[in-house]
Design an enzyme around this catalytic site. Structure first.
Site, PDB file in Angstrom:
ATOM      1  N   SER A  94       0.850  -1.190   0.000  1.00  0.00           N
ATOM      2  CA  SER A  94       0.000   0.000   0.000  1.00  0.00           C
ATOM      3  C   SER A  94       0.888   1.242   0.000  1.00  0.00           C
ATOM      4  O   SER A  94       1.989   1.223   0.563  1.00  0.00           O
ATOM      5  CB  SER A  94      -0.855  -0.002   1.261  1.00  0.00           C
ATOM      6  OG  SER A  94      -1.350   1.278   1.517  1.00  0.00           O
ATOM      7  N   SER A  95       0.376   2.321  -0.590  1.00  0.00           N
ATOM      8  CA  SER A  95       1.180   3.549  -0.659  1.00  0.00           C
ATOM      9  C   SER A  95       1.395   4.185   0.717  1.00  0.00           C
ATOM     10  O   SER A  95       2.186   5.118   0.842  1.00  0.00           O
ATOM     11  CB  SER A  95       0.526   4.551  -1.608  1.00  0.00           C
ATOM     12  OG  SER A  95      -0.784   4.858  -1.166  1.00  0.00           O
ATOM     13  N   CYS A  96       0.719   3.676   1.758  1.00  0.00           N
ATOM     14  CA  CYS A  96       0.927   4.254   3.094  1.00  0.00           C
ATOM     15  C   CYS A  96       2.244   3.812   3.729  1.00  0.00           C
ATOM     16  O   CYS A  96       2.570   4.230   4.828  1.00  0.00           O
ATOM     17  CB  CYS A  96      -0.233   3.925   4.011  1.00  0.00           C
ATOM     18  SG  CYS A  96      -0.266   2.197   4.455  1.00  0.00           S
ATOM     19  N   TYR A 123      -0.357  -0.492  10.225  1.00  0.00           N
ATOM     20  CA  TYR A 123      -0.595  -1.122   8.920  1.00  0.00           C
ATOM     21  C   TYR A 123       0.628  -0.957   8.020  1.00  0.00           C
ATOM     22  O   TYR A 123       1.065  -1.902   7.351  1.00  0.00           O
ATOM     23  CB  TYR A 123      -1.829  -0.477   8.288  1.00  0.00           C
ATOM     24  CG  TYR A 123      -2.234  -1.014   6.944  1.00  0.00           C
ATOM     25  CD1 TYR A 123      -2.771  -2.287   6.819  1.00  0.00           C
ATOM     26  CD2 TYR A 123      -2.106  -0.239   5.791  1.00  0.00           C
ATOM     27  CE1 TYR A 123      -3.161  -2.776   5.585  1.00  0.00           C
ATOM     28  CE2 TYR A 123      -2.505  -0.714   4.551  1.00  0.00           C
ATOM     29  CZ  TYR A 123      -3.026  -1.983   4.449  1.00  0.00           C
ATOM     30  OH  TYR A 123      -3.421  -2.466   3.226  1.00  0.00           O
ATOM     31  N   LYS A 127       3.035  -3.803   6.264  1.00  0.00           N
ATOM     32  CA  LYS A 127       3.262  -3.890   4.813  1.00  0.00           C
ATOM     33  C   LYS A 127       4.748  -3.761   4.479  1.00  0.00           C
ATOM     34  O   LYS A 127       5.248  -4.419   3.552  1.00  0.00           O
ATOM     35  CB  LYS A 127       2.451  -2.798   4.090  1.00  0.00           C
ATOM     36  CG  LYS A 127       0.948  -3.071   4.090  1.00  0.00           C
ATOM     37  CD  LYS A 127       0.614  -4.325   3.288  1.00  0.00           C
ATOM     38  CE  LYS A 127      -0.861  -4.592   3.165  1.00  0.00           C
ATOM     39  NZ  LYS A 127      -1.159  -5.836   2.442  1.00  0.00           N
ATOM     40  N   HIS A 166     -12.996   3.193   3.197  1.00  0.00           N
ATOM     41  CA  HIS A 166     -12.178   4.273   2.636  1.00  0.00           C
ATOM     42  C   HIS A 166     -13.102   5.392   2.146  1.00  0.00           C
ATOM     43  O   HIS A 166     -14.328   5.261   2.155  1.00  0.00           O
ATOM     44  CB  HIS A 166     -11.329   3.737   1.480  1.00  0.00           C
ATOM     45  CG  HIS A 166     -10.220   2.847   1.928  1.00  0.00           C
ATOM     46  ND1 HIS A 166     -10.315   1.476   1.880  1.00  0.00           N
ATOM     47  CD2 HIS A 166      -9.008   3.122   2.452  1.00  0.00           C
ATOM     48  CE1 HIS A 166      -9.194   0.956   2.358  1.00  0.00           C
ATOM     49  NE2 HIS A 166      -8.389   1.929   2.711  1.00  0.00           N
TER      50      HIS A 166
HETATM   51  O1  GFB Z   1      -9.756   6.758   2.229  1.00  0.00           O
HETATM   52  P1  GFB Z   1      -9.205   7.125   3.539  1.00  0.00           P
HETATM   53  O2  GFB Z   1      -9.879   6.568   4.735  1.00  0.00           O
HETATM   54  O3  GFB Z   1      -7.693   6.708   3.526  1.00  0.00           O
HETATM   55  O4  GFB Z   1      -9.261   8.715   3.708  1.00  0.00           O
HETATM   56  P2  GFB Z   1      -6.225   7.333   3.702  1.00  0.00           P
HETATM   57  C1  GFB Z   1      -8.762   9.585   2.729  1.00  0.00           C
HETATM   58  C2  GFB Z   1      -9.090  11.017   3.098  1.00  0.00           C
HETATM   59  O5  GFB Z   1     -10.505  11.213   2.945  1.00  0.00           O
HETATM   60  C3  GFB Z   1      -8.741  11.413   4.528  1.00  0.00           C
HETATM   61  C4  GFB Z   1     -11.015  11.873   4.088  1.00  0.00           C
HETATM   62  O6  GFB Z   1      -8.218  12.714   4.531  1.00  0.00           O
HETATM   63  C5  GFB Z   1     -10.111  11.385   5.217  1.00  0.00           C
HETATM   64  O7  GFB Z   1     -10.202  12.255   6.335  1.00  0.00           O
HETATM   65  N1  GFB Z   1     -12.444  11.556   4.256  1.00  0.00           N
HETATM   66  C6  GFB Z   1     -13.454  12.460   4.139  1.00  0.00           C
HETATM   67  C7  GFB Z   1     -12.988  10.380   4.578  1.00  0.00           C
HETATM   68  N2  GFB Z   1     -14.637  11.884   4.411  1.00  0.00           N
HETATM   69  C8  GFB Z   1     -14.376  10.583   4.680  1.00  0.00           C
HETATM   70  C9  GFB Z   1     -15.211   9.484   5.034  1.00  0.00           C
HETATM   71  O8  GFB Z   1     -16.431   9.581   5.176  1.00  0.00           O
HETATM   72  N3  GFB Z   1     -14.583   8.277   5.213  1.00  0.00           N
HETATM   73  C10 GFB Z   1     -13.233   8.131   5.077  1.00  0.00           C
HETATM   74  N4  GFB Z   1     -12.675   6.921   5.261  1.00  0.00           N
HETATM   75  N5  GFB Z   1     -12.410   9.172   4.777  1.00  0.00           N
HETATM   76  C11 GFB Z   1      -5.797   4.864   4.349  1.00  0.00           C
HETATM   77  C12 GFB Z   1      -4.875   4.207   5.326  1.00  0.00           C
HETATM   78  O9  GFB Z   1      -5.504   6.195   4.496  1.00  0.00           O
HETATM   79  O10 GFB Z   1      -5.536   4.513   3.009  1.00  0.00           O
HETATM   80  C13 GFB Z   1      -4.613   2.803   5.007  1.00  0.00           C
HETATM   81  O11 GFB Z   1      -5.374   4.418   6.618  1.00  0.00           O
HETATM   82  C14 GFB Z   1      -4.449   2.475   3.549  1.00  0.00           C
HETATM   83  O12 GFB Z   1      -3.490   2.408   5.714  1.00  0.00           O
HETATM   84  C15 GFB Z   1      -5.446   3.189   2.691  1.00  0.00           C
HETATM   85  O13 GFB Z   1      -3.145   2.789   3.116  1.00  0.00           O
HETATM   86  C16 GFB Z   1      -5.182   3.011   1.213  1.00  0.00           C
HETATM   87  O14 GFB Z   1      -5.628   7.534   2.366  1.00  0.00           O
HETATM   88  O15 GFB Z   1      -6.187   8.520   4.592  1.00  0.00           O
END
Ligand code: GFB
Length: 302
Positions: A94-96, A123, A127, A166
């Site tokens: 994952s890119s994280c 996580y 990875k 996500h």
């Molecule tokens: O998709 P997401 O949860 O993953 O969040 P990350 C991306 C961005 O969207 C963050 C915003 O800045 C969130 O605050 N966001 C806005 C929301 N509204 C929402 C919502 O309703 N739900 C969610 N989930 N986000 C994950 C990592 O990070 O990405 C994992 O935690 C993994 O480790 C994955 O790498 C691909 O990109 O922030």
């Protein structure tokens, strides 16, 4: 989501002897069960897409699960694949894995050059361990085990649970439900300023088949890198993404940002120069991918 897309891509490329399993039938966190499965099935090639995954909130809260489950799955599958004589293994990361303040776009060499984003550190560490396992089995045993680092993925069979998903499935569901209920506003987490790159899951699956058929461990480790980035090369702010999803879903109310929720990484755009020079490019753009995902949601979740 990822496993199903890889099965679709393999089937459409003519592979007919696919061995799949689900977490209900085989718990990959259990070493003995995993080794028994591999000894029985004896796969020629292994694609390791199994993982405990989730969005920013799930990663931040279920820190022990994300670290333990992923470490165990990776260690057990990679060792079992090696012991059972698999000719090739592809591990999906994952890119994280990259440092929070990595220079953008992020090159493969940025791995382990700085401090990780705290919301997904467990996580990411799991990875990174997976990448290092593949490279170490190559260096010690000559195993053809390679790691691919996809950017944020989305598509059919995504998780639409609002707490653990996500951002894309969350936004699709929130806007759809708000439109259906004639609600005036939808809440989007964070400031809307973070930048993210998104890849449609069928594109990732095609990249996996491409690496399976065309790129071996020597070609990757021989370049002095431990893995290859898989992305589309473009990113978008969460604010703009929210407007795009609202438009596709037909929600015309207000979008309200909630800065008490975490933003996570400020930006996460992969450098895909290596991927391009190896000969692969994505084909589904974000607008098209969002429409396909919303269509899938309508057909399957309503
Ligand atoms: O998709 P997401 O949860 O993953 O969040 P990350 C991306 C961005 O969207 C963050 C915003 O800045 C969130 O605050 N966001 C806005 C929301 N509204 C929402 C919502 O309703 N739900 C969610 N989930 N986000 C994950 C990592 O990070 O990405 C994992 O935690 C993994 O480790 C994955 O790498 C691909 O990109 O922030």
């Amino acid at each position: 989501m990822v496993g199903r897309a890889i099965v679709r891509a393999l089937e459409s490329s003519g592979y007919s002897r696919l061995i799949t399993t689900s977490s209900g039938d085989l718990d990959l966190r259990r070493q003995a069960e995993t080794q028994e499965f591999f000894q029985e099935q004896n796969p020629e090639v292994v694609i390791l897409a199994a993982a405990k995954v989730g969005g920013i909130m799930a990663n931040n809260e279920l820190r022990a699960d994300f670290l333990y489950d992923n470490l165990m799955i990776e260690a057990n599958v990679i060792e079992a694949a090696f012991r059972s004589g698999a000719e090739k293994l592809i591990f999906l990361g994952s890119s994280c894995i990259y440092p929070r303040n990595a220079e953008q776009p992020i090159q493969e060499e940025a791995l382990l050059t700085g401090v990780l984003e705290p919301t997904n550190e467990p996580y990411a560490i799991a990875k990174i361990a997976g990448i290092n396992l593949c490279e170490s089995y190559y260096r010690q045993h000559g195993a053809n085990f390679v790691s691919l680092m996809p950017t944020n993925l989305y598509g059919p069979f995504d998780n639409f649970d609002l707490h653990s998903s996500h951002v894309i499935p969350a936004l699709i569901r929130k806007f759809h439900e708000a439109r259906s209920a004639n609600a005036g506003e939808v809440e989007v987490w964070g400031t809307g300023r973070p930048m993210r790159e998104f890849l449609y899951v069928d594109d990732l699956a095609n990249a996996v088949v491409f690496f399976l058929e065309n790129v071996d461990a020597d070609a990757i480790y021989g370049q002095g890198i431990s893995h290859v980035n898989i992305g589309c090369g473009e990113d978008i702010s969460i604010g703009r993404l929210a407007s795009m999803v609202a438009k596709i879903v037909g929600f015309e109310g207000e979008i309200v940002f909630d800065p008490t929720k975490p933003d996570g990484m400020p930006r996460k755009l992969l450098d895909i120069t290596r991927l391009g020079s190896l000969g692969w490019k994505h084909s589904v753009d974000l607008d098209d991918g969002l429409r396909r995902t919303y269509d899938w949601y309508l057909a399957n979740r309503i």
